[in-house]
Design a protein around this motif. Sequence first.
Motif, PDB file in Angstrom:
ATOM      1  N   VAL A  76       0.939  -1.208   0.055  1.00  0.00           N
ATOM      2  CA  VAL A  76       0.039   0.069   0.011  1.00  0.00           C
ATOM      3  C   VAL A  76       0.967   1.393   0.001  1.00  0.00           C
ATOM      4  O   VAL A  76       0.865   2.196  -0.769  1.00  0.00           O
ATOM      5  CB  VAL A  76      -0.881   0.241   1.130  1.00  0.00           C
ATOM      6  CG1 VAL A  76      -1.963   1.219   1.262  1.00  0.00           C
ATOM      7  CG2 VAL A  76      -1.678  -1.097   1.229  1.00  0.00           C
ATOM      8  N   VAL A 141       0.104   2.496  11.291  1.00  0.00           N
ATOM      9  CA  VAL A 141      -0.382   1.955   9.674  1.00  0.00           C
ATOM     10  C   VAL A 141       0.585   2.796   8.819  1.00  0.00           C
ATOM     11  O   VAL A 141       0.849   3.753   8.865  1.00  0.00           O
ATOM     12  CB  VAL A 141      -1.778   2.005   9.320  1.00  0.00           C
ATOM     13  CG1 VAL A 141      -2.341   3.302   9.435  1.00  0.00           C
ATOM     14  CG2 VAL A 141      -2.112   1.377   8.253  1.00  0.00           C
ATOM     15  N   PHE A 195      -7.367   1.103   4.850  1.00  0.00           N
ATOM     16  CA  PHE A 195      -6.601  -0.027   5.207  1.00  0.00           C
ATOM     17  C   PHE A 195      -4.948  -0.028   4.665  1.00  0.00           C
ATOM     18  O   PHE A 195      -4.671   0.663   3.698  1.00  0.00           O
ATOM     19  CB  PHE A 195      -7.014  -1.242   4.484  1.00  0.00           C
ATOM     20  CG  PHE A 195      -8.530  -1.874   4.853  1.00  0.00           C
ATOM     21  CD1 PHE A 195      -8.676  -1.968   6.164  1.00  0.00           C
ATOM     22  CD2 PHE A 195      -9.518  -1.570   4.025  1.00  0.00           C
ATOM     23  CE1 PHE A 195      -9.894  -2.267   6.789  1.00  0.00           C
ATOM     24  CE2 PHE A 195     -10.958  -1.702   4.593  1.00  0.00           C
ATOM     25  CZ  PHE A 195     -10.880  -2.199   5.954  1.00  0.00           C
ATOM     26  N   GLY A 196      -4.009  -0.425   5.380  1.00  0.00           N
ATOM     27  CA  GLY A 196      -2.742  -0.430   5.050  1.00  0.00           C
ATOM     28  C   GLY A 196      -2.040  -1.367   5.890  1.00  0.00           C
ATOM     29  O   GLY A 196      -2.632  -2.316   6.638  1.00  0.00           O
ATOM     30  N   CYS A 197      -0.708  -1.473   5.848  1.00  0.00           N
ATOM     31  CA  CYS A 197       0.148  -2.380   6.721  1.00  0.00           C
ATOM     32  C   CYS A 197       0.499  -1.880   8.052  1.00  0.00           C
ATOM     33  O   CYS A 197       0.833  -0.817   8.193  1.00  0.00           O
ATOM     34  CB  CYS A 197       1.437  -2.482   5.715  1.00  0.00           C
ATOM     35  SG  CYS A 197       1.150  -2.769   4.141  1.00  0.00           S
TER      36      CYS A 197
END
Lengths: 204, 220
Positions: A76, A141, A195-197
């Motif tokens: 991402v 994130v 949303f992400g890591c």
Amino acid sequence: MKPRFFTFALVILAAICCAASFTFNHTFAASTLEANVGATVADFKLLDASGKQHSLSSLKGAKGTALIFVSTQCPVSNAYNERMAKLAADYKAKGITVVGINSNKAEDAATITKHAGDNGLSFVILKDAGNKIADQLGAQVTPEVFLLDASNKVVYRGRIDDARNGTNITANDTRDAMDAVIAGTPVKTAQAKAFGCSIKRVAE
Amino acid sequence: MMKHSPTLKVIVVIAVACSILATAMTRNHAQELSLTRAQKAGAIYELPLSECKAVRLDDAFRVQPLDAAQLTARLKQQGSEPNKARPVLINFWATWCVPCREEFPDLVSIDAKYRPRGLDFFTVSVDEPELITTDVPAFLREMKATAIPAYLLNAPDPAAAIDTIDATWTGALPATFLFDKSGKLVFKHTGRIKPAELTDAINKVISESQEPEVRSQEPE
């Protein structure tokens, strides 16, 4: 006489306690800061990937600073490389500095330097060893933006925009917030999630 | 009537003052935490849930639509029907997320162990919608996870879905949430799960949810 002394002493000590309590609480709050919108980020010092030390005060733009938590490995974050580079270039002359922060424990300075070169990331990327700044700001994130105004107050927190793949962007949240800071107007959307890591911390 | 020495009075005054200090600190600390939580759950996160849509992959990998409002309704339903209510475990993942893929075998094992004991577990992929018939089911088949209800979130704006689950969640993946049978969030973890930590939490909600049944079976 004695009852008066007793009452007087009690009042004085209570006043001292109230003052001490306020000071303690203020200190406690500062030490556990999570940079939600409205919070002020204290100055900090970190090394960039080449080992040069920078502070927030030395990097900040005249109008503000966009701290972006990034990763070399997160798909991402990588999907936003081009947009982050353009963001930094577009707003440098307008008075807002973009600063990358890499807090992932597995991503070392050499990896960050190579990744930045390969992807045209010309803005400063700081290595947050021990994820201290991520902890201080409550960053979880990548990518995640903390946009600070000229007084280092968080005026926007969240995603860069609402389209991970770069097509069909309908909300340019970070750019809108930066434009508002430059114009001196309130940021309409102060937080926006995506949303992400998760940031890989040393404690994990 | 007893007379107190000045020293004793001073000691009493200091003790009272210290009590006041301790009380004030505790109260202010609580207020600080409360404020932080309130900020995290603040109104700025509120977005229309109707914008979120998700699609279900059943065991045969047929697609069924489900939006975030229905997801919320399902969680609330757990609490509204006490006889049918079960603890719910939800895992958010994506095929592009390495720790998500790494933890999946652990989740499949946990499902095999706890579904027969009353745990309702389902997964929600946040991959691109077009992967619903390709990469997503392919990975689930590879993980032998086709017995676990699986959804793919198709939300134009994911913020609403994120806040549906937990207002303090930033969207970091993987993310795992455990709700008790009343729909209360009792455990959450972002990043790769620690199986022992998760199973401890599940054991607790499972035992709590089974307590009334155990009591009813006891001989009088």
